[in-house]
Design an enzyme around this catalytic site. Structure first.
Site, PDB file in Angstrom:
ATOM      1  N   CYS A   3       0.809  -1.273   0.004  1.00 10.37           N
ATOM      2  CA  CYS A   3      -0.037  -0.051  -0.039  1.00 10.37           C
ATOM      3  C   CYS A   3       1.090   1.061  -0.223  1.00 10.37           C
ATOM      4  O   CYS A   3       2.154   1.241   0.136  1.00 10.37           O
ATOM      5  CB  CYS A   3      -1.019  -0.137   1.233  1.00 10.37           C
ATOM      6  SG  CYS A   3      -0.157   0.233   2.610  1.00 10.37           S
ATOM      7  N   CYS A   6       4.022   1.782   2.625  1.00  8.92           N
ATOM      8  CA  CYS A   6       5.008   1.091   2.173  1.00  8.92           C
ATOM      9  C   CYS A   6       6.181   2.100   1.563  1.00  8.92           C
ATOM     10  O   CYS A   6       7.461   1.743   1.773  1.00  8.92           O
ATOM     11  CB  CYS A   6       4.939   0.092   1.174  1.00  8.92           C
ATOM     12  SG  CYS A   6       3.762  -1.632   2.025  1.00  8.92           S
ATOM     13  N   ASP A 412      -3.609  23.007 -24.411  1.00  8.67           N
ATOM     14  CA  ASP A 412      -2.849  23.259 -25.702  1.00  8.67           C
ATOM     15  C   ASP A 412      -3.684  23.515 -26.641  1.00  8.67           C
ATOM     16  O   ASP A 412      -4.876  23.586 -26.670  1.00  8.67           O
ATOM     17  CB  ASP A 412      -2.230  21.674 -25.995  1.00  8.67           C
ATOM     18  CG  ASP A 412      -1.778  21.658 -27.373  1.00  8.67           C
ATOM     19  OD1 ASP A 412      -0.622  22.378 -27.542  1.00  8.67           O
ATOM     20  OD2 ASP A 412      -1.860  21.119 -28.073  1.00  8.67           O
ATOM     21  N   ASP A 608      -2.973  16.751 -26.690  1.00 10.55           N
ATOM     22  CA  ASP A 608      -3.190  15.685 -27.536  1.00 10.55           C
ATOM     23  C   ASP A 608      -1.991  15.264 -28.439  1.00 10.55           C
ATOM     24  O   ASP A 608      -1.939  14.282 -28.947  1.00 10.55           O
ATOM     25  CB  ASP A 608      -4.182  15.999 -28.681  1.00 10.55           C
ATOM     26  CG  ASP A 608      -3.690  17.107 -29.692  1.00 10.55           C
ATOM     27  OD1 ASP A 608      -3.114  17.941 -29.335  1.00 10.55           O
ATOM     28  OD2 ASP A 608      -3.923  16.834 -30.982  1.00 10.55           O
ATOM     29  N   ASP A 612       2.960  17.266 -25.808  1.00  8.60           N
ATOM     30  CA  ASP A 612       2.088  17.701 -24.542  1.00  8.60           C
ATOM     31  C   ASP A 612       2.626  16.560 -23.516  1.00  8.60           C
ATOM     32  O   ASP A 612       2.204  16.875 -22.374  1.00  8.60           O
ATOM     33  CB  ASP A 612       0.604  17.528 -25.041  1.00  8.60           C
ATOM     34  CG  ASP A 612       0.491  18.495 -25.855  1.00  8.60           C
ATOM     35  OD1 ASP A 612       0.902  19.805 -25.975  1.00  8.60           O
ATOM     36  OD2 ASP A 612      -0.559  18.385 -26.735  1.00  8.60           O
TER      37      ASP A 612
END
Length: 720
Positions: A3, A6, A412, A608, A612
């Site tokens: 988890c 840790c 963007d 996209d 980016d």
């Protein structure tokens, strides 16, 4: 790692190791990045430090080996979950429907039901549930507690009390199915979590695949095809039409246009000639050219982008689950209370062993973290399901948990705010020519052209059903335009450099107006005067202004980032309703602008393109357009599958609704525990004779789980 806590244990272990300057453990990617002085320590010592805390470690492998390891882990978790489910489900049915005290008793009691339940629950408890015991031992070794501790203690209490009740006390009362079902639920979560983690490193793999494998090099006057890894600075490389450019460099001979959209995100190919810089991984569209390699290997733009994504992912701290934070205090407190309960009743009030044990076990059972463990994942499962139904792909709970905290949104430009391809926006005519004449002559000339804007003009002419004319003596002037003869008359089509002699004050004024609106202009002229202009631009998406307005109504500040010049950028931003603009930004600088805003608050980046990807990884939330590159999609935390910008405010609203449900679930989960523990401990027994048996405690625990799941399901009826 079992988890998020840790990661904290390993970080502390490494930072205490001599010579270590910095250690960043990423629970999501299961990797640690360590800065250390190799004179004071080495990799073996670092691995030893991790092993001392009960974990295993190895030097990171190559991408293929990492992927194989991930796939094996997902496969193994799926197998374990299915084994657990195949045993727990019949146990649940028997316990609820075919036993005397079952909630859905059908009047038929299954013979030897307790023993059958014991046989079904035991493999789940010790084979499937071994990982939780292991996690608990690691936590104890490091003097801490986590969700594994809660699950191990809660299920063990139910299981071992059932062993005592059935095999020692000879009673009917048992909770075998409770422990089996709880472990199965948690294993489902572990499997789904592993699948989500596997997606993270795919972004790097996609980027690596963009790089060409070979290069045509000119050495000692001879052409030879070699591996890209063998290219050295100063090599002269030949690139033919349609080929990928192997490394970064400067053109020394030839003319062409290069599609840089995979790296820059800009849709219009860029004209290149002697002295122009070319980027490795981009595609040569037309002419053949030679260039001198200036950046190779890890120095190339593509390699740099890969490194930026890796760094940004490594720096992302895993979200510390509220349940984990609670467990570090809750578990020891509950154990102490259970022990005190036993001692007080057995020694203080002189009750018999069975009475004291029942009260102690009741405390442990009612404190079992079933509802606490379900509070977050159930809401997230419903939330992500709602998102998928609405075309919003959300990669796991972390994205949902973080998105509601966002203060700043960065868009963007190309392919995000705009459509992502050049289109003719208007045709202007001068003098005796009309718009139809201008478009007809321009399109006729462009039919023979290989220029990047030719397609836009031809598509527009086709849309307007314009008949093309025959062109003779066609020729192209690199970097300026084209010319040809139509019906015995010479015409020119190009930029200002080609038509400087034909320009007038009126023409210059019209040209400036169009360019101020962020449009690319091609002019048509004969040998005397300019006949007209065609304006071409990457047009704004219809949904952009409304999406921006909705985000601003949510109290968010909007920004736009682009490699375009400031004038063109401001024109697009104005149409979208965005006030803040970062223009003329190089691909590798986008993540720096994200970092600057992160000093003020949480940032969401929407993009996209490959360029980016580093910014999407750096941002607190990366939102990728579904029509974008695979890399951007894999790097983003949220993907808008419908490519609709209105899904951005919808995604943020979904995040806020989901977080509200998680907080409500946490309240109910803890409310049952807080209310039930004193009753289970027998606080009211001396005054009222009221004692909460383990069976009622188990029922209360089940009720808390049902209330949490039901509350999460109500999310489905919310409107985004």
């Amino acid at each position: 790692m079992h988890c998020a806590s840790c990661a904290s244990i390993i970080t502390r272990a490494l930072t205490k190791t001599g010579g270590v300057e910095k250690a960043v453990v990423n629970y999501s990617t299961e990797k640690v990045s360590v800065d250390f002085d190799d004179k004071l320590t080495n990799e073996d010592e670092l691995i030893k430090a991790i092993k001392s805390k009960g974990y295993t470690a190895a030097v990171a492998q190559d991408a293929a080996a990492e992927k194989a390891k991930r796939l094996n882990e997902i496969k193994e978790l799926k197998k374990i979950f299915l084994i657990s489910f195949s045993l727990a489900f019949p146990a649940l049915v028997i316990g609820m429907a075919f036993m005397k005290d079952g909630l859905l008793n059908f009047g038929y009691e299954l013979p030897f039901a307790n023993y059958i339940l014991f046989i079904l629950a035991t493999p789940v408890q010790f084979y499937v549930g071994w990982r939780f015991y292991k996690g608990t031992f690691s936590a104890l070794k490091n003097k801490s507690a986590n969700m594994d501790s809660l699950i191990a203690i809660g299920t063990s209490a139910a299981y071992f009390y059932s062993i005592y009740s059935v095999f020692i006390a000879g009673k009917e009362l048992q909770y075998f199915e409770v422990s089996a079902v709880l472990i199965t639920f948690v294993m489902l979560g572990k499997w789904l979590e592993a699948r989500a983690k596997g997606k993270m490193s795919e972004a790097i793999e996609k980027l690596v695949s963009l790089a060409p494998k070979t290069a045509l090099v000119l050495r000692n006057g001879k052409e030879s095809k070699i591996s890209v890894d063998d290219v050295i600075k100063g090599d002269v490389i030949i690139v033919k039409p349609g080929e990928k450019i192997p490394v970064d460099g400067i053109i020394i001979d030839g003319v062409s246009s290069v599609d840089e959209s995979m790296v820059t995100g800009e849709s219009i190919p860029v004209d290149k000639n002697k002295g122009s810089f070319v980027i490795g991984g981009t595609i040569n569209k037309h002419g053949t050219f030679r260039f001198k390699a200036t950046k190779v290997g890890a120095e190339t733009t593509l390699s740099h982008i890969i490194k930026l994504i890796e760094d940004a992912q490594a720096r992302k701290a895993p979200i510390q689950r509220f349940a984990d934070a609670v467990s570090s205090y809750f578990v020891p407190i509950v154990i102490v209370l259970a022990v005190i309960t036993f001692l007080v009743w057995y020694y203080g009030f002189g009750k018999d062993f069975t009475f004291a044990m029942i009260t102690a076990v009741s405390v442990l059972v009612i404190a079992c973290p079933c509802a606490l463990g379900l509070a977050t994942p159930t809401a997230i499962l419903v939330g992500t399901g709602m998102g998928a139904k609405n075309g919003i792909l959300i990669k796991g709970g972390d994205a949902l948990e973080t998105a509601h905290k966002v203060n700043y949104i960065i868009f963007d430009k190309t392919g995000t705010i705009t459509i992502g391809r050049p289109e003719v926006t208007e045709v202007v005519s001068f003098g005796s020519a009309n718009e139809k004449n201008v478009l007809q002559i321009a399109a006729s000339l462009e039919k023979s052209s290989e220029h990047a804007l030719a397609d836009a003009v031809l598509k527009y002419a086709k849309k307007k059903k314009i008949l093309l004319l025959k062109v003779s003596n066609f020729s192209a002037v690199p970097g300026k335009g084209i010319f040809g003869t139509i019906s015995g008359k010479k015409f020119y089509l190009g930029n200002q450099k080609l038509l400087s002699k034909q320009k007038s004050a009126k023409i210059s004024q019209a040209l400036a107006k169009l360019e101020n609106d962020g449009k690319t202009v091609v002019m048509l002229a004969d040998e005397r005067i300019v006949l007209g202009m065609i304006a071409i631009a990457d047009t704004i998406k219809e949904s952009a202004p409304e999406a921006v307005k909705k985000l601003q109504d949510l109290g968010l500040k909007t920004y736009m980032i682009t490699g375009d010049n400031k004038r063109a950028a401001l024109a697009i931003a104005k149409q979208a309703g965005i006030e803040n603009v970062f223009a003329e930004v190089m691909p590798n600088e986008k993540s720096d602008y994200v970092k600057k805003l992160q000093r003020k608050g949480k940032v969401a980046m929407i993009g996209d393109g490959v360029n980016d990807a580093p910014a999407l990884a750096q941002a607190d939330i990366g939102i990728a357009m579904g029509s974008g590159t695979d890399v951007a999609i894999e790097t983003g935390n949220i993907v808008l599958m419908r490519n609709d910008l209105l899904d951005v405010p919808r995604a943020l609203r979904l995040s806020r609704l989901t977080m509200s449900k998680i907080k409500q679930n946490m309240f109910w989960a803890l409310f049952y525990n807080m209310l039930g523990i004193p009753v289970a401990a027998g606080v009211f027994y001396p005054f009222t004779g009221m004692l909460l048996s383990p069976m009622i405690a188990g029922g209360a625990m089940a009720l808390s789980s049902v209330s949490v799941v039901s509350n999460s399901l109500l999310l489905k009826y919310k409107k985004l």
